[in-house]
Design a protein around this motif. Structure first.
Motif, PDB file in Angstrom:
ATOM      1  N   ALA A   1       0.833  -1.206   0.000  1.00  0.00           N
ATOM      2  CA  ALA A   1       0.000   0.000   0.000  1.00  0.00           C
ATOM      3  C   ALA A   1       0.863   1.251   0.000  1.00  0.00           C
ATOM      4  O   ALA A   1       0.615   2.200  -0.760  1.00  0.00           O
ATOM      5  N   ASN A   2       1.911   1.273   0.828  1.00  0.00           N
ATOM      6  CA  ASN A   2       2.789   2.442   0.880  1.00  0.00           C
ATOM      7  C   ASN A   2       3.534   2.638  -0.428  1.00  0.00           C
ATOM      8  O   ASN A   2       3.774   3.781  -0.847  1.00  0.00           O
ATOM      9  N   ALA A   3       3.926   1.533  -1.075  1.00  0.00           N
ATOM     10  CA  ALA A   3       4.591   1.645  -2.371  1.00  0.00           C
ATOM     11  C   ALA A   3       3.655   2.288  -3.396  1.00  0.00           C
ATOM     12  O   ALA A   3       4.087   3.104  -4.227  1.00  0.00           O
ATOM     13  N   PHE A   4       2.372   1.937  -3.342  1.00  0.00           N
ATOM     14  CA  PHE A   4       1.406   2.537  -4.255  1.00  0.00           C
ATOM     15  C   PHE A   4       1.213   4.014  -3.968  1.00  0.00           C
ATOM     16  O   PHE A   4       1.144   4.844  -4.879  1.00  0.00           O
ATOM     17  N   TYR A   5       1.137   4.382  -2.670  1.00  0.00           N
ATOM     18  CA  TYR A   5       1.011   5.798  -2.311  1.00  0.00           C
ATOM     19  C   TYR A   5       2.215   6.586  -2.814  1.00  0.00           C
ATOM     20  O   TYR A   5       2.070   7.697  -3.336  1.00  0.00           O
ATOM     21  N   ASN A   6       3.407   6.017  -2.651  1.00  0.00           N
ATOM     22  CA  ASN A   6       4.619   6.707  -3.104  1.00  0.00           C
ATOM     23  C   ASN A   6       4.592   6.922  -4.612  1.00  0.00           C
ATOM     24  O   ASN A   6       4.960   7.988  -5.117  1.00  0.00           O
ATOM     25  N   TRP A   7       4.152   5.885  -5.335  1.00  0.00           N
ATOM     26  CA  TRP A   7       4.086   5.997  -6.801  1.00  0.00           C
ATOM     27  C   TRP A   7       3.084   7.062  -7.215  1.00  0.00           C
ATOM     28  O   TRP A   7       3.371   7.900  -8.087  1.00  0.00           O
ATOM     29  N   LEU A   8       1.905   7.052  -6.602  1.00  0.00           N
ATOM     30  CA  LEU A   8       0.874   8.021  -6.959  1.00  0.00           C
ATOM     31  C   LEU A   8       1.329   9.436  -6.646  1.00  0.00           C
ATOM     32  O   LEU A   8       1.172  10.357  -7.455  1.00  0.00           O
ATOM     33  N   ALA A   9       1.902   9.638  -5.458  1.00  0.00           N
ATOM     34  CA  ALA A   9       2.370  10.968  -5.078  1.00  0.00           C
ATOM     35  C   ALA A   9       3.481  11.443  -6.003  1.00  0.00           C
ATOM     36  O   ALA A   9       3.549  12.633  -6.340  1.00  0.00           O
ATOM     37  N   SER A  10       4.343  10.537  -6.427  1.00  0.00           N
ATOM     38  CA  SER A  10       5.416  10.909  -7.360  1.00  0.00           C
ATOM     39  C   SER A  10       4.845  11.352  -8.695  1.00  0.00           C
ATOM     40  O   SER A  10       5.320  12.323  -9.301  1.00  0.00           O
TER      41      SER A  10
ATOM     42  N   ASP B   1       8.856   7.959   0.651  1.00  0.00           N
ATOM     43  CA  ASP B   1       8.069   7.419   1.759  1.00  0.00           C
ATOM     44  C   ASP B   1       7.035   8.461   2.175  1.00  0.00           C
ATOM     45  O   ASP B   1       7.308   9.326   3.002  1.00  0.00           O
ATOM     46  N   LEU B   2       5.851   8.350   1.615  1.00  0.00           N
ATOM     47  CA  LEU B   2       4.815   9.352   1.829  1.00  0.00           C
ATOM     48  C   LEU B   2       4.240   9.305   3.239  1.00  0.00           C
ATOM     49  O   LEU B   2       3.783  10.314   3.764  1.00  0.00           O
ATOM     50  N   THR B   3       4.264   8.136   3.878  1.00  0.00           N
ATOM     51  CA  THR B   3       3.559   7.962   5.148  1.00  0.00           C
ATOM     52  C   THR B   3       4.490   7.874   6.359  1.00  0.00           C
ATOM     53  O   THR B   3       4.043   7.529   7.453  1.00  0.00           O
ATOM     54  N   SER B   4       5.767   8.182   6.187  1.00  0.00           N
ATOM     55  CA  SER B   4       6.695   8.104   7.307  1.00  0.00           C
ATOM     56  C   SER B   4       6.396   9.177   8.347  1.00  0.00           C
ATOM     57  O   SER B   4       6.249  10.356   8.021  1.00  0.00           O
ATOM     58  N   GLY B   5       6.365   8.783   9.616  1.00  0.00           N
ATOM     59  CA  GLY B   5       6.110   9.731  10.692  1.00  0.00           C
ATOM     60  C   GLY B   5       7.376  10.288  11.318  1.00  0.00           C
ATOM     61  O   GLY B   5       7.295  11.043  12.291  1.00  0.00           O
ATOM     62  N   PHE B   6       8.539   9.923  10.779  1.00  0.00           N
ATOM     63  CA  PHE B   6       9.821  10.401  11.305  1.00  0.00           C
ATOM     64  C   PHE B   6      10.332  11.494  10.375  1.00  0.00           C
ATOM     65  O   PHE B   6      10.775  11.224   9.261  1.00  0.00           O
ATOM     66  N   ARG B   7      10.281  12.746  10.829  1.00  0.00           N
ATOM     67  CA  ARG B   7      10.647  13.867   9.976  1.00  0.00           C
ATOM     68  C   ARG B   7      11.057  15.075  10.803  1.00  0.00           C
ATOM     69  O   ARG B   7      10.667  15.218  11.956  1.00  0.00           O
ATOM     70  N   VAL B   8      11.869  15.930  10.193  1.00  0.00           N
ATOM     71  CA  VAL B   8      12.233  17.216  10.792  1.00  0.00           C
ATOM     72  C   VAL B   8      11.764  18.309   9.842  1.00  0.00           C
ATOM     73  O   VAL B   8      11.821  18.148   8.620  1.00  0.00           O
ATOM     74  N   VAL B   9      11.291  19.416  10.413  1.00  0.00           N
ATOM     75  CA  VAL B   9      10.659  20.443   9.590  1.00  0.00           C
ATOM     76  C   VAL B   9      10.804  21.798  10.267  1.00  0.00           C
ATOM     77  O   VAL B   9      10.914  21.887  11.498  1.00  0.00           O
ATOM     78  N   ARG B  10      10.841  22.829   9.452  1.00  0.00           N
ATOM     79  CA  ARG B  10      10.893  24.189   9.997  1.00  0.00           C
ATOM     80  C   ARG B  10       9.516  24.541  10.565  1.00  0.00           C
ATOM     81  O   ARG B  10       8.498  24.430   9.883  1.00  0.00           O
ATOM     82  N   ALA B  11       9.496  24.973  11.817  1.00  0.00           N
ATOM     83  CA  ALA B  11       8.242  25.135  12.560  1.00  0.00           C
ATOM     84  C   ALA B  11       7.303  26.140  11.903  1.00  0.00           C
ATOM     85  O   ALA B  11       6.094  25.905  11.820  1.00  0.00           O
TER      86      ALA B  11
ATOM     87  N   SER C   1      -3.208  10.137   8.848  1.00  0.00           N
ATOM     88  CA  SER C   1      -2.655  10.549   7.555  1.00  0.00           C
ATOM     89  C   SER C   1      -2.000  11.923   7.575  1.00  0.00           C
ATOM     90  O   SER C   1      -1.865  12.561   6.546  1.00  0.00           O
ATOM     91  N   TYR C   2      -1.566  12.388   8.755  1.00  0.00           N
ATOM     92  CA  TYR C   2      -0.895  13.689   8.790  1.00  0.00           C
ATOM     93  C   TYR C   2       0.388  13.708   7.958  1.00  0.00           C
ATOM     94  O   TYR C   2       0.701  14.732   7.324  1.00  0.00           O
ATOM     95  N   PRO C   3       1.200  12.609   7.887  1.00  0.00           N
ATOM     96  CA  PRO C   3       2.396  12.671   7.040  1.00  0.00           C
ATOM     97  C   PRO C   3       2.061  12.908   5.573  1.00  0.00           C
ATOM     98  O   PRO C   3       2.721  13.689   4.888  1.00  0.00           O
ATOM     99  N   THR C   4       1.009  12.241   5.091  1.00  0.00           N
ATOM    100  CA  THR C   4       0.599  12.411   3.698  1.00  0.00           C
ATOM    101  C   THR C   4       0.189  13.848   3.426  1.00  0.00           C
ATOM    102  O   THR C   4       0.651  14.473   2.467  1.00  0.00           O
ATOM    103  N   THR C   5      -0.665  14.384   4.267  1.00  0.00           N
ATOM    104  CA  THR C   5      -1.180  15.740   4.059  1.00  0.00           C
ATOM    105  C   THR C   5      -0.072  16.776   4.133  1.00  0.00           C
ATOM    106  O   THR C   5       0.015  17.675   3.287  1.00  0.00           O
TER     107      THR C   5
END
Length: 281
Positions: A124-133, A142-152, A167-171
């Motif tokens: 499923a994640n592979a399909f999400y990655n393909w679609l998002a690409s 990796d569209l659904t990974s919850g491990f990330r750093v970001v400017r606040a 689905s917060y990582p996707t959004t």
């Protein structure tokens, strides 16, 4: 630049007991926030015992809701999001931050196939990655990974778009791409989680299916609606050709398919305008 680490947690006492000491050792000057999402175990007590700031809710509001609460409360210029179940290695944060310093607005830890929780989740994640690409024109690893750093400051621009569920990582990723903020991916190791996953296969499977359509409508609605409109139009044209040759008629079915084609296209135009208004800032 100050750093805040945010860990959404629901009944993750075991994972926090393993993760927080390592996290404190790796990030001694960082603000650590554990968002207790209505836990019924010792999650809050263990987090507090390890010196973390604890934000507790009286009932579970969802993973995305915990992320939003943590992001609003964080004081750091850089936000680090990671799971509290022991899957993510705090030692990887330094590499993600170093990548962020190269001019990126968000850096995501990308799992390989061995880091996926089962074959079905991996597929499923592979399909999400393909679609998002395909939608964004970028290589989304990796569209659904919850491990990330970001400017606040940039992340908070999109808090109102984030769902309360998983689905917060996707959004957030699609919102960054849509707003021309730079996103990078770095491979990370993933350990086996402690405790039981909160994802429910049937209910969340349907919800993840809806995410596929959300990805398209969130980023570029016409890329979804135009092909669907084209399918209706070509089907109507083929059916009209068949009925004209066999019966010399223009049937109601042909009219219905042509009308559906126009309606879907117009809905796509309206959705495109709504999307543009959402990202106007």
């Amino acid at each position: 630049m100050t750093i805040s680490v945010i860990l959404p947690a629901r009944n993750e006492a075991g994972g926090l007991d393993r993760t927080l000491p390592v996290l404190r050792a790796c990030m001694p000057g960082a603000e650590i926030i554990v968002v207790d999402d209505g836990s019924t175990d010792a999650t809050a007590a263990i987090a507090s015992g390890h010196g973390a700031i604890v934000l507790s809710s009286p009932y579970s509001m969802g993973n995305g809701a915990a992320i939003k609460r943590g992001a609003r409360a964080a004081k750091g210029d850089i936000l680090v999001f990671m799971d509290a179940d022991g899957q993510h290695d705090p030692a990887c944060i330094a590499a993600l931050l170093a990548k962020l310093d190269n001019g990126y607005d968000m850096v995501v830890g990308a799992r390989d196939w061995s880091g996926q929780a089962g074959v079905h989740r991996g597929a499923a994640n592979a399909f999400y990655n393909w679609l998002a690409s395909r939608m964004t024109g970028f290589d989304v690893k990796d569209l659904t990974s919850g491990f990330r750093v970001v400017r606040a400051d940039k992340f908070r621009e999109f808090i109102h778009l984030l769902p309360n569920g998983f689905s917060y990582p996707t959004t957030s990723t699609m919102a960054f791409f849509r707003s021309a903020y730079s996103v990078a991916y770095m491979p990370i190791p993933v350990a086996k989680r402690l405790g039981k996953s909160h994802i429910r296969p049937l209910k969340d499977g349907i919800r993840f299916l809806l995410i596929i359509f959300k990805i398209a409508t969130l980023y570029a609605p016409l890329k979804l609606f135009v092909p669907v409109s084209g399918v209706f139009f070509l089907t109507g044209l083929c059916w009209y050709g068949y009925t004209f040759v066999t019966r010399h008629q223009f049937t109601n079915m042909s009219m219905l398919l042509f009308s559906a084609s126009v309606i879907v296209f117009l809905i796509g135009l309206v959705s495109e305008q709504i999307t543009s208004l959402i990202y106007r800032q």
